[in-house]
Design an enzyme around this catalytic site. Structure first.
Site, PDB file in Angstrom:
ATOM      1  N   ASN A   1      38.228  30.105  57.390  1.00 26.49           N
ATOM      2  CA  ASN A   1      38.315  30.342  55.943  1.00 26.49           C
ATOM      3  C   ASN A   1      38.788  29.027  55.334  1.00 26.49           C
ATOM      4  O   ASN A   1      39.859  28.546  55.682  1.00 26.49           O
ATOM      5  CB  ASN A   1      39.317  31.473  55.678  1.00 26.49           C
ATOM      6  CG  ASN A   1      39.641  31.641  54.203  1.00 26.49           C
ATOM      7  OD1 ASN A   1      38.853  31.252  53.347  1.00 26.49           O
ATOM      8  ND2 ASN A   1      40.797  32.209  53.911  1.00 26.49           N
ATOM      9  N   GLY A   2      37.977  28.458  54.431  1.00 28.69           N
ATOM     10  CA  GLY A   2      38.366  27.185  53.819  1.00 28.69           C
ATOM     11  C   GLY A   2      37.157  26.269  53.752  1.00 28.69           C
ATOM     12  O   GLY A   2      36.009  26.721  53.895  1.00 28.69           O
TER      13      GLY A   2
ATOM     14  N   HIS B   1      33.425  31.257  12.542  1.00 28.53           N
ATOM     15  CA  HIS B   1      33.123  29.836  12.787  1.00 28.53           C
ATOM     16  C   HIS B   1      31.984  29.652  13.787  1.00 28.53           C
ATOM     17  O   HIS B   1      31.835  28.595  14.367  1.00 28.53           O
ATOM     18  CB  HIS B   1      34.380  29.110  13.276  1.00 28.53           C
ATOM     19  CG  HIS B   1      35.492  29.148  12.277  1.00 28.53           C
ATOM     20  ND1 HIS B   1      35.463  28.413  11.119  1.00 28.53           N
ATOM     21  CD2 HIS B   1      36.640  29.872  12.234  1.00 28.53           C
ATOM     22  CE1 HIS B   1      36.561  28.662  10.413  1.00 28.53           C
ATOM     23  NE2 HIS B   1      37.287  29.557  11.073  1.00 28.53           N
TER      24      HIS B   1
ATOM     25  N   GLU C   1      40.076  39.253  28.211  1.00 36.75           N
ATOM     26  CA  GLU C   1      40.165  39.995  29.471  1.00 36.75           C
ATOM     27  C   GLU C   1      39.139  41.141  29.482  1.00 36.75           C
ATOM     28  O   GLU C   1      38.492  41.388  30.503  1.00 36.75           O
ATOM     29  CB  GLU C   1      41.603  40.516  29.662  1.00 36.75           C
ATOM     30  CG  GLU C   1      41.832  41.514  30.782  1.00 36.75           C
ATOM     31  CD  GLU C   1      41.471  41.002  32.175  1.00 36.75           C
ATOM     32  OE1 GLU C   1      41.136  39.828  32.340  1.00 36.75           O
ATOM     33  OE2 GLU C   1      41.481  41.835  33.112  1.00 36.75           O
TER      34      GLU C   1
ATOM     35  N   ARG D   1      37.496  40.094  50.263  1.00 35.25           N
ATOM     36  CA  ARG D   1      37.618  38.636  50.210  1.00 35.25           C
ATOM     37  C   ARG D   1      36.265  37.929  50.302  1.00 35.25           C
ATOM     38  O   ARG D   1      36.192  36.705  50.153  1.00 35.25           O
ATOM     39  CB  ARG D   1      38.510  38.159  51.359  1.00 35.25           C
ATOM     40  CG  ARG D   1      39.913  38.696  51.306  1.00 35.25           C
ATOM     41  CD  ARG D   1      40.686  38.244  52.503  1.00 35.25           C
ATOM     42  NE  ARG D   1      40.900  36.819  52.478  1.00 35.25           N
ATOM     43  CZ  ARG D   1      41.964  36.213  51.949  1.00 35.25           C
ATOM     44  NH1 ARG D   1      42.920  36.932  51.436  1.00 35.25           N
ATOM     45  NH2 ARG D   1      42.074  34.924  51.957  1.00 35.25           N
TER      46      ARG D   1
ATOM     47  N   CYS E   1      36.532  34.733  51.950  1.00 32.86           N
ATOM     48  CA  CYS E   1      36.365  34.804  53.393  1.00 32.86           C
ATOM     49  C   CYS E   1      37.604  35.476  53.983  1.00 32.86           C
ATOM     50  O   CYS E   1      38.720  35.165  53.599  1.00 32.86           O
ATOM     51  CB  CYS E   1      36.202  33.459  54.084  1.00 32.86           C
ATOM     52  SG  CYS E   1      34.663  32.641  53.716  1.00 32.86           S
TER      53      CYS E   1
ATOM     54  N   LYS F   1      36.153  41.587  32.205  1.00 31.29           N
ATOM     55  CA  LYS F   1      35.991  42.773  33.050  1.00 31.29           C
ATOM     56  C   LYS F   1      34.545  43.236  33.058  1.00 31.29           C
ATOM     57  O   LYS F   1      33.973  43.512  34.107  1.00 31.29           O
ATOM     58  CB  LYS F   1      36.875  43.941  32.558  1.00 31.29           C
ATOM     59  CG  LYS F   1      38.344  43.869  32.884  1.00 31.29           C
ATOM     60  CD  LYS F   1      38.699  44.070  34.340  1.00 31.29           C
ATOM     61  CE  LYS F   1      38.724  42.789  35.099  1.00 31.29           C
ATOM     62  NZ  LYS F   1      39.932  42.026  35.167  1.00 31.29           N
TER      63      LYS F   1
ATOM     64  N   TRP G   1      32.284  34.615  52.331  1.00 32.59           N
ATOM     65  CA  TRP G   1      31.941  34.310  50.936  1.00 32.59           C
ATOM     66  C   TRP G   1      31.396  32.892  50.989  1.00 32.59           C
ATOM     67  O   TRP G   1      32.144  31.944  51.204  1.00 32.59           O
ATOM     68  CB  TRP G   1      33.179  34.404  50.052  1.00 32.59           C
ATOM     69  CG  TRP G   1      32.907  34.218  48.597  1.00 32.59           C
ATOM     70  CD1 TRP G   1      32.518  35.182  47.713  1.00 32.59           C
ATOM     71  CD2 TRP G   1      33.031  33.002  47.845  1.00 32.59           C
ATOM     72  NE1 TRP G   1      32.379  34.632  46.456  1.00 32.59           N
ATOM     73  CE2 TRP G   1      32.686  33.295  46.517  1.00 32.59           C
ATOM     74  CE3 TRP G   1      33.393  31.696  48.159  1.00 32.59           C
ATOM     75  CZ2 TRP G   1      32.694  32.333  45.509  1.00 32.59           C
ATOM     76  CZ3 TRP G   1      33.390  30.737  47.152  1.00 32.59           C
ATOM     77  CH2 TRP G   1      33.046  31.069  45.848  1.00 32.59           C
TER      78      TRP G   1
ATOM     79  N   GLU H   1      32.141  40.664  34.867  1.00 30.00           N
ATOM     80  CA  GLU H   1      32.199  40.504  36.321  1.00 30.00           C
ATOM     81  C   GLU H   1      31.701  41.715  37.090  1.00 30.00           C
ATOM     82  O   GLU H   1      31.220  41.571  38.201  1.00 30.00           O
ATOM     83  CB  GLU H   1      33.593  40.079  36.796  1.00 30.00           C
ATOM     84  CG  GLU H   1      34.691  41.053  36.559  1.00 30.00           C
ATOM     85  CD  GLU H   1      36.053  40.522  37.004  1.00 30.00           C
ATOM     86  OE1 GLU H   1      36.130  39.637  37.865  1.00 30.00           O
ATOM     87  OE2 GLU H   1      37.052  41.026  36.483  1.00 30.00           O
TER      88      GLU H   1
ATOM     89  N   LYS I   1      37.796  38.424  46.064  1.00 26.75           N
ATOM     90  CA  LYS I   1      39.201  38.432  45.666  1.00 26.75           C
ATOM     91  C   LYS I   1      39.866  37.266  46.386  1.00 26.75           C
ATOM     92  O   LYS I   1      39.465  36.914  47.486  1.00 26.75           O
ATOM     93  CB  LYS I   1      39.809  39.757  46.107  1.00 26.75           C
ATOM     94  CG  LYS I   1      41.115  40.040  45.458  1.00 26.75           C
ATOM     95  CD  LYS I   1      41.149  41.432  44.892  1.00 26.75           C
ATOM     96  CE  LYS I   1      42.369  41.675  44.071  1.00 26.75           C
ATOM     97  NZ  LYS I   1      42.057  41.789  42.653  1.00 26.75           N
TER      98      LYS I   1
HETATM   99  C1  F6R Z   1      39.245  38.947  37.529  1.00 25.83           C
HETATM  100  C2  F6R Z   1      40.034  38.419  38.633  1.00 25.83           C
HETATM  101  C3  F6R Z   1      40.173  36.951  38.757  1.00 25.83           C
HETATM  102  C4  F6R Z   1      41.597  36.596  39.203  1.00 25.83           C
HETATM  103  C5  F6R Z   1      41.716  35.091  39.457  1.00 25.83           C
HETATM  104  C6  F6R Z   1      43.129  34.693  39.827  1.00 25.83           C
HETATM  105  O1  F6R Z   1      39.236  40.327  37.506  1.00 25.83           O
HETATM  106  O2  F6R Z   1      40.528  39.150  39.447  1.00 25.83           O
HETATM  107  O3  F6R Z   1      39.850  36.303  37.563  1.00 25.83           O
HETATM  108  O4  F6R Z   1      42.488  37.006  38.216  1.00 25.83           O
HETATM  109  O5  F6R Z   1      40.837  34.721  40.476  1.00 25.83           O
HETATM  110  O6  F6R Z   1      43.567  35.360  40.966  1.00 25.83           O
HETATM  111  P1  F6R Z   1      45.089  35.447  41.367  1.00 25.83           P
HETATM  112  O7  F6R Z   1      45.781  36.247  40.310  1.00 25.83           O
HETATM  113  O8  F6R Z   1      45.111  36.106  42.696  1.00 25.83           O
HETATM  114  O9  F6R Z   1      45.604  34.044  41.383  1.00 25.83           O
END
Ligand code: F6R
Length: 609
Positions: free
Chosen positions: A100-101, A505, A482, A27, A2, A486, A74, A489, A604
């Site tokens: 936001n929250g 395993h 990782e 966001r 948000c 990627k 969001w 997501e 994000k």
């Molecule tokens: C994946 C991604 C998320 C963030 C996670 C932590 O591409 O971006 O998994 O890494 O939400 O976010 P931060 O680093 O902002 O604490």
């Protein structure tokens, strides 16, 4: 998670709000809306979907007014719909607010308010705030009504509120969700982060938890929840507008992948003394002697930042001799973490606002541990709440999938390894070797990025598959995780990241000709073992794409496709091996026509637990 934006001053509010929403869209993007006040007239518009939908809806309508609030959502409580989109309002259409929250006790509050005759028009937790303020406003002035409301709510909020009867005032309040106040020459712009502010001013005030600001066009008064006026420092934003734009790239994600050499360069600049084989980390100066006595480091982080932490564990244990545990921040605080004064808890966070990571740091503080941060966003909550830390200086990361922040985090962890290692038993020769190799990484990264076209072709070749296994050992095990994250997501295909040795395993059962494997098989201390693993996959008709070290012709004969990366010190390999995986995921998703910058269901900066 948000985004909120608001403006009060001499300019027209709407263009500032719309521009702010676009910059905050990363966001959250399931619905958006705004309210603009012109005297005692408040116009509200909302639309489901991305900010562009809201823009289409208003279609250059003239909505004048010098005061306004806006929100990009969001969803947490209530599905994405116009009804649930912010701003929310009270029964008398007097109070409008964006939030936001999460309001945790909204059910009880709603029940009581409904009993008192309030009619709700959404399924959100937020709406209770508007009705509570309305209720209190019957007895006390607007500001006091907000105070009383906040005293009743449990939960987190970044809030911006306007009142039809106070058309010269914007009230904002913060508890657990970030809020930044931008100080302009002719007004104030407020937002969840600096992205919408940097266009108008580089002077900002970061609100702390428990603070409320009454903002007019000419002044702002900040008070804490004890009703005491607080004097706040004005900070300077160090990001430029250009850094937060796409610069001709089709997506932020691609721009940020391509920016990695520069981001790593910025992360290590001035911090690496190659000739002495040491790292100078100014942010740790004050705690340097405590760190010398440190017996254990606990890294807390989430998602991509968690995988950076896992790489850090390998580095710190092997080269600095510091016992390191890595924990999902979301689990850490609900266990009974065993911490003491010889333990440091290190939060790794791009945004510096991740609720789980912040909660973990607060718990660590309660237990008396020293807290450290590796954070990209200057002035963010985690950066401010930790005892000491190192900023990434990677520049703004806008793409929801983290890329340049990750490699920047790895480079800071390498610096930290050098810093702690040289305080302990690491020799000058080893320190110098690490420093020399780290200084070379940006150049080596460029050579990997130069293969972007070939990597795109590999991604196209595998476009029909909807399952992938990502395997790696030791330093490259977190990179396998990782890489899988990627592609998951942004492409919504199933991918599993595993340590190579664990394959036999269980996951080996998945392998057949339709389940390709991305194998990270660089020439390092576990190379031979990795090759055996690849043979096991091939023996089961699995297709294999290998990330291998330049010059390794042997591997070409064993696998279906190879992407080469240059040789570096084993501990720094992840900085290079992750790059092809980012590009593979990017092109794979773009090939499917997906919006890689705004993947579904994600946002994000995850500011809710
Ligand atoms: C994946 C991604 C998320 C963030 C996670 C932590 O591409 O971006 O998994 O890494 O939400 O976010 P931060 O680093 O902002 O604490």
């Amino acid at each position: 998670m948000c985004g909120i934006v608001g403006y009060i001053g001499k300019r027209e509010a709407l263009p500032i709000l719309m521009d702010g929403l676009k910059r905050l869209e990363y966001r959250g993007y399931d619905s958006a809306g705004f309210s603009v006040a012109n005297g005692d007239r408040i116009v509200t518009e909302k639309a489901v979907g991305k900010v562009a939908e809201l823009e289409n809806k208003i279609n250059e309508k003239d909505i004048p007014g010098n005061l306004g609030i806006a929100h990009t959502r969001w969803a947490t409580h209530g599905k994405p719909s116009e009804r649930n989109a912010h701003p929310h309002r009270d029964c008398s259409k007097k109070i409008f607010l964006v939030h936001n929250g999460i309001i945790e006790n909204y059910k009880e509050l709603k029940h009581d308010l409904e009993k008192a005759g309030h009619k709700f028009s959404s399924e959100t937790d937020t709406e209770v705030l508007a009705h509570l303020i309305e209720e209190y406003s019957k007895q006390v002035p607007f500001e006091e009504a907000v105070w009383r409301t906040l005293a009743h709510v449990r939960g987190t909020y970044g809030l911006a509120i306007i009142d039809r009867e106070n058309p010269q005032k914007l009230i904002i309040a913060r508890n657990g969700s970030p809020l930044v106040l931008g100080v302009m020459d002719d007004g104030y712009v407020i937002a969840s982060d600096v992205a919408p502010i940097v266009r108008y001013t580089d002077r900002v005030i970061y609100l702390d938890d428990g603070e409320m600001a009454e903002v007019t066009g000419q002044s702002c008064k900040i008070t804490n929840f004890k009703r005491k006026k607080v004097k706040k420092e004005i900070s300077k934003i160090d990001w430029s507008v250009e850094e937060a734009e796409k610069k001709g790239y089709p997506h932020f994600m691609l721009k940020e992948i391509m920016e990695q050499p520069e981001a790593v360069e910025n992360s290590i600049r001035g911090r690496l003394v190659v000739g002495e084989g040491i790292a100078k980390l100014g942010g740790l100066r004050d705690v340097s002697e405590r760190l010398r006595r440190l017996k254990r480091l606990v890294i807390v982080s989430c998602g991509t930042s968690y995988y950076a932490g896992l790489v850090g564990k390998y580095m710190l244990e092997e080269y600095a001799g510091v016992r390191t545990d890595v924990e999902h921040a979301s689990e850490f605080r609900y266990r009974k973490p065993l911490l003491d004064e010889n333990t440091a808890v290190l939060a790794i966070s791009q945004s510096g606002e991740t609720a789980d990571t912040l909660a973990a740091i607060r718990e660590a503080k309660n237990k008396g541990a020293i807290t450290l941060g590796i954070v990209n966003v200057v002035g963010s909550t985690i950066a401010r709440e930790t005892d000491a830390g190192v900023y990434n200086h990677a520049g703004p990361e806008i793409g929801v999938a983290s890329t340049k922040a990750f490699t920047s985090q790895l480079s800071i962890l390498a610096l930290l390894t050098l810093f702690l290692g040289r305080q302990r038993e690491m020799s000058f020769v080893m320190g110098k070797r690490i420093a020399e190799e780290l200084a070379e990484i940006p150049k080596l990264m460029k050579s990997v990025l130069n293969q972007a076209d070939e990597i795109k072709k590999v991604a196209e070749k595998y476009s029909k598959y909807s399952n992938f296994l990502y395997l790696g050992r030791k330093y490259n095990y977190p990179i396998a995780m990782e890489g899988a994250l990627k592609i998951k997501e942004i492409s919504y295909v199933h991918a599993e990241g595993y340590p190579f040795g664990e394959m036999k395993h269980g996951p080996i059962a998945l392998i057949d000709k339709n389940f390709p494997t991305m194998a990270i098989a660089t020439k390092d201390s576990v190379y031979e073992k990795t090759l055996s693993g690849i043979q096991e996959v091939k023996a089961r008709s699995g297709k294999v794409i290998a990330i291998a070290t330049k010059g390794d012709r042997e591997i070409q004969k064993m696998v279906d496709d190879v992407i080469y990366i240059p040789k570096t010190l084993e501990m720094l390999t992840p900085l290079l091996s992750v790059v092809p995986l980012q590009l593979f995921a990017y092109h794979f998703a773009v090939g499917k026509g997906l919006d890689v910058d705004k993947p579904r269901n994600l946002a994000k900066s995850v500011t809710v637990e």
